[in-house]
Motif scaffolding. Sequence first.
Motif, PDB file in Angstrom:
ATOM      1  N   SER A  44       0.847  -1.190   0.000  1.00  0.00           N
ATOM      2  CA  SER A  44       0.000   0.000   0.000  1.00  0.00           C
ATOM      3  C   SER A  44       0.885   1.243   0.000  1.00  0.00           C
ATOM      4  N   PRO A  45       1.365   1.668  -1.173  1.00  0.00           N
ATOM      5  CA  PRO A  45       2.252   2.834  -1.253  1.00  0.00           C
ATOM      6  C   PRO A  45       1.493   4.130  -0.981  1.00  0.00           C
ATOM      7  N   PRO A  46       2.204   5.225  -0.676  1.00  0.00           N
ATOM      8  CA  PRO A  46       1.547   6.506  -0.406  1.00  0.00           C
ATOM      9  C   PRO A  46       1.009   7.146  -1.686  1.00  0.00           C
ATOM     10  N   MET A  47       0.028   8.038  -1.517  1.00  0.00           N
ATOM     11  CA  MET A  47      -0.551   8.737  -2.667  1.00  0.00           C
ATOM     12  C   MET A  47       0.426   9.727  -3.298  1.00  0.00           C
ATOM     13  N   ILE A  48       1.326  10.313  -2.496  1.00  0.00           N
ATOM     14  CA  ILE A  48       2.254  11.312  -3.018  1.00  0.00           C
ATOM     15  C   ILE A  48       3.685  10.880  -2.737  1.00  0.00           C
ATOM     16  N   GLU A  49       4.567  11.211  -3.665  1.00  0.00           N
ATOM     17  CA  GLU A  49       6.001  10.957  -3.520  1.00  0.00           C
ATOM     18  C   GLU A  49       6.753  12.077  -4.210  1.00  0.00           C
ATOM     19  N   TYR A  50       8.062  12.106  -4.003  1.00  0.00           N
ATOM     20  CA  TYR A  50       8.875  13.032  -4.776  1.00  0.00           C
ATOM     21  C   TYR A  50       8.772  12.660  -6.247  1.00  0.00           C
ATOM     22  N   THR A  66       0.549  13.352 -14.481  1.00  0.00           N
ATOM     23  CA  THR A  66       0.806  13.471 -13.044  1.00  0.00           C
ATOM     24  C   THR A  66       0.567  14.883 -12.524  1.00  0.00           C
ATOM     25  N   PHE A  67      -0.292  15.008 -11.508  1.00  0.00           N
ATOM     26  CA  PHE A  67      -0.471  16.275 -10.806  1.00  0.00           C
ATOM     27  C   PHE A  67       0.779  16.560  -9.975  1.00  0.00           C
ATOM     28  N   LYS A  68       1.233  17.814  -9.991  1.00  0.00           N
ATOM     29  CA  LYS A  68       2.472  18.184  -9.311  1.00  0.00           C
ATOM     30  C   LYS A  68       2.190  19.258  -8.259  1.00  0.00           C
ATOM     31  N   THR A  74      10.229  20.760   2.380  1.00  0.00           N
ATOM     32  CA  THR A  74      11.557  20.685   1.759  1.00  0.00           C
ATOM     33  C   THR A  74      11.716  21.586   0.547  1.00  0.00           C
ATOM     34  N   GLY A  75      10.592  22.041  -0.030  1.00  0.00           N
ATOM     35  CA  GLY A  75      10.671  22.829  -1.247  1.00  0.00           C
ATOM     36  C   GLY A  75      10.825  21.981  -2.495  1.00  0.00           C
ATOM     37  N   ARG A  76      10.880  20.663  -2.335  1.00  0.00           N
ATOM     38  CA  ARG A  76      11.036  19.771  -3.494  1.00  0.00           C
ATOM     39  C   ARG A  76       9.697  19.535  -4.175  1.00  0.00           C
ATOM     40  N   LEU A  77       9.779  19.216  -5.457  1.00  0.00           N
ATOM     41  CA  LEU A  77       8.575  18.960  -6.237  1.00  0.00           C
ATOM     42  C   LEU A  77       8.075  17.547  -5.965  1.00  0.00           C
ATOM     43  N   MET A  78       6.773  17.445  -5.693  1.00  0.00           N
ATOM     44  CA  MET A  78       6.154  16.149  -5.443  1.00  0.00           C
ATOM     45  C   MET A  78       5.077  15.892  -6.490  1.00  0.00           C
ATOM     46  N   GLY A  79       4.624  14.648  -6.569  1.00  0.00           N
ATOM     47  CA  GLY A  79       3.569  14.287  -7.504  1.00  0.00           C
ATOM     48  C   GLY A  79       2.550  13.384  -6.842  1.00  0.00           C
TER      49      GLY A  79
END
Length: 395
Positions: A44-50, A66-68, A74-79
């Motif tokens: 069961s992976p998470p809905m959002i990741e880097y 992919t929605f971003k 962290t300021g990093r881009l997630m999807g």
Amino acid sequence: MTVSDRWLLPDGVEDLLPPTALRIEALRRELLDSWQRWGYQLISPPMIEYLESLLTGTGNDLDLQTFKLTDQLTGRLMGVRADMTPQAARIDAHGLQSKGVTRLCYAGHVLHTRPLSLTGGRAPLQVGCELFGSSALAADEEIVVLMLEALAVAGVARVHLDLAHVVIYQELVAAAGLSDKKQKAVFDAVRRKSVPELHELLGNQPAGSAGAQLLALAPLVGGREVLAQASEILGTASERIKKALGDLEYVADRVSARFPDVSLGFDFCELRGYNYHTGLVFAAFGAGGEQALAQGGRYDAIGEDFGRGRPATGFSADLRRLTLLADSSDVVDHRAIYAPAVDDPDLQRRVSELRRCETVIQALPDEDSHRARSQCDRQLVQRDGKWHIEALNAQ
């Protein structure tokens, strides 16, 4: 947005209401239980990741879907995941790090920036299986069998299975010696099955050349008969192409033996998922359907970007589409017991006892008893100081 339209949902996003939600959940449980009996373990992976993790090895198509968003920590881009296959590959490569063959299955929502078809939604409920650690053709066969069995469990009738192999196109394009610019143009023409455009791009090709073979294969789509035609066209091709043709024939023979009612088709220039698939690819269709109900293939390269390259093959499907296609009727399950709105300790004990294995709907003091009764086929009636189950129409 006004008060009157706050109930509206975004285009392509919808609620699951009774009894559809229950049918979908019942099928989800049945499929996961079935796959567990094959040795597939639930993840069961998470809905959002880097973002770089979600898009590893998947190419531009998944990037566009992919929605971003920006991680405020962290300021990093997630999807928001648009496909669970890369997540399964990450879990196998980095999370589990098991030796030998690993079998994983999953069921969860994904989100798309745009629907895959005019009638499709943007929030599919994706289910599927992924097999890591085996490059044997038997692994591809196992995944195809699981996919077809899932459609059978869902009640999909008249299934058609399309088989293809990306190595055939890869080898022909490499042997043709095309420039990068022309390769992109040829890829686009082949993906759209635009044979006239392909002739304009490749021009006059010497007989037996890779370019001539590609031109001959592009329109070649059909049943068993086209497999023999492809073998003749590719008679002078590389050993990798000949092995790919052998793989297609092997899987087709095995599937036909186990599923004689499933019709087979071959497309030698199928480029769906070309950016990450590395071998056999397949898709299953229902009667009269233009969009695949389930699809998958081999993707041996994705794990390398997670630090552990592993052979891999798998399939996925949209559980919502499977359920609605198999049964679109709103049949209410009336197998329940009605209990009256009576404050009686004996009644409450009887209701609690029955609810261990039965559905019991007990009316509330201000509830319409006729509506509550309409959802049941039996009722609890007090006779001689005890609560008995009787048919609802019994007097």
